[in-house]
Enzyme design. Structure first.
Site, PDB file in Angstrom:
ATOM      1  N   ALA A 162       0.867  -1.177   0.000  1.00  0.00           N
ATOM      2  CA  ALA A 162       0.000   0.000   0.000  1.00  0.00           C
ATOM      3  C   ALA A 162       0.909   1.234   0.000  1.00  0.00           C
ATOM      4  O   ALA A 162       1.963   1.215   0.629  1.00  0.00           O
ATOM      5  CB  ALA A 162      -0.880  -0.010   1.247  1.00  0.00           C
ATOM      6  N   LYS A 163       0.480   2.279  -0.707  1.00  0.00           N
ATOM      7  CA  LYS A 163       1.294   3.512  -0.693  1.00  0.00           C
ATOM      8  C   LYS A 163       0.825   4.365   0.483  1.00  0.00           C
ATOM      9  O   LYS A 163       0.011   5.286   0.326  1.00  0.00           O
ATOM     10  CB  LYS A 163       1.135   4.268  -2.019  1.00  0.00           C
ATOM     11  CG  LYS A 163       2.251   3.997  -3.011  1.00  0.00           C
ATOM     12  CD  LYS A 163       2.102   4.761  -4.292  1.00  0.00           C
ATOM     13  CE  LYS A 163       2.806   6.102  -4.290  1.00  0.00           C
ATOM     14  NZ  LYS A 163       4.275   6.023  -4.304  1.00  0.00           N
ATOM     15  N   VAL A 164       1.311   4.004   1.667  1.00  0.00           N
ATOM     16  CA  VAL A 164       0.881   4.666   2.905  1.00  0.00           C
ATOM     17  C   VAL A 164       1.772   5.876   3.153  1.00  0.00           C
ATOM     18  O   VAL A 164       3.000   5.758   3.139  1.00  0.00           O
ATOM     19  CB  VAL A 164       1.005   3.686   4.105  1.00  0.00           C
ATOM     20  CG1 VAL A 164       0.547   4.364   5.392  1.00  0.00           C
ATOM     21  CG2 VAL A 164       0.221   2.414   3.852  1.00  0.00           C
TER      22      VAL A 164
END
Ligand code: PMP
Length: 313
Positions: A162-164
């Site tokens: 995930a691109k957190v």
């Protein structure tokens, strides 16, 4: 990151459900995402083609699909569909009217103002803005990189797929260490410290004995859209099946060629790792071939990939 006209652009942002002047797109200092990094985002490129005076967004649907996947992992509800997000983005780009390459930053976040890191019982919102963007890494002169002493985050810590927003502290530590030591980028090892993972914000490919190799998803990488593009282009256009397997640190030193790839990085050759010259130190023949095909594909110059390019009109 080279940015031109950064005072003039962007003029607009999508914020609070509508397109507003960027000066009106402001968040409260108490915003949960600002306090705890509880947000996910995307980075998408839009290519300006001077010959036909058009702007094309590259793989916009794939990016919004990944944004919604990141939202699912981080329990952020986005009330827009992929199609609606694409339409908003195209509208924003049309209003900016760029005549140069640009970059789109959609950001879905916990916008509530209460204290405490949690993913539920929080208000959520989404904004999008764009900026002009040239090269992020050098594309012609191979760069000098080091293997970072900071390892990549594991899935059960902060999920790398995930691109957190908060996870980019990990990237910032790697990149800063590299810059302070006189390198241009960092290569990180997987969270167990045993295998090559990726760059600070880009995936990695190695050419060895005529084979193209890239770390597998289980080595804590972000599943890059450019990585997938390179796999497709290498298979279809160069008849090369990319091998997804674990790579040891010292395999990097004896590689024939190495390159980074990513939306920001594009296809960027690596000439030196930890003081060891890679190949001749110049951009390798295979890297050059991939880079050439990549730039044709993103600029809608290859009919077979025109489905990846969405015109701003
Ligand atoms: N890894 C990380 C950590 C990144 O931030 C990025 C940039 N999004 C990439 C890899 C490359 O991904 P993509 O090709 O989808 O931009």
């Amino acid at each position: 990151m080279e940015q031109t006209s950064d005072l003039q652009y962007p003029k607009f942002a999508f914020f609070g459900g509508k397109i507003v002047p960027v000066s009106e797109a402001k968040v409260d200092i108490r915003t949960n995402a600002l306090q705890y990094g509880t947000a996910v985002f995307e980075g998408i490129r839009c290519y300006w083609t001077p010959a036909d005076k058009k702007n094309y967004v590259f793989r916009i649907k794939s990016h919004y699909k990944r944004l919604l996947d990141s939202c699912k992992i981080m329990m952020i509800n986005v009330k827009y569909s992929i199609e609606e997000l694409c339409d908003i983005t195209l509208e924003l780009l049309k209003k900016e009217g760029y005549k140069e390459d640009s970059y789109i930053r959609p950001y879905a976040y916990n916008s509530g103002l209460t204290i405490g890191p949690k993913l539920i019982h929080n208000e959520q919102d989404l904004f999008i803005y764009t900026i002009p963007l040239g090269e992020y890494l050098n594309l012609s002169k191979p760069i000098k990189v080091c293997v970072s002493s900071w390892t990549r985050i594991p899935d059960n810590c902060i999920p790398p797929r995930a691109k957190v927003a908060g996870s980019y502290v990990n990237a910032a530590l790697q990149k800063t260490e590299a810059l302070l030591a006189g390198y241009e980028e960092a290569i990180t090892l997987s969270s167990d410290g045993q295998h090559v993972s990726e760059g600070s914000a880009m995936n990695l490919f190695m050419a060895k004995n005529g084979k193209l190799v890239t770390p597998p998803t289980y080595n804590d990488i972000l599943e890059g859209i450019t990585r997938n593009t390179v796999i497709e282009l290498a298979g279809n256009e160069l008849n090369l099946n990319v091998v997804e397997r674990q790579i040891d640190r010292t395999e990097l030193y004896t590689a024939d060629e190495l390159f980074f790839c990513g939306t920001g990085a594009q296809v960027s050759p690596i000439g030196n790792v930890d003081g060891r010259t890679i190949g001749s130190g110049e951009m390798g023949a295979l890297t050059k071939k991939i880079q050439d095909i990549y730039f044709k594909a993103v600029k809608n110059q290859l009919k077979q990939y025109s489905g990846w390019c969405t015109e701003v009109k």
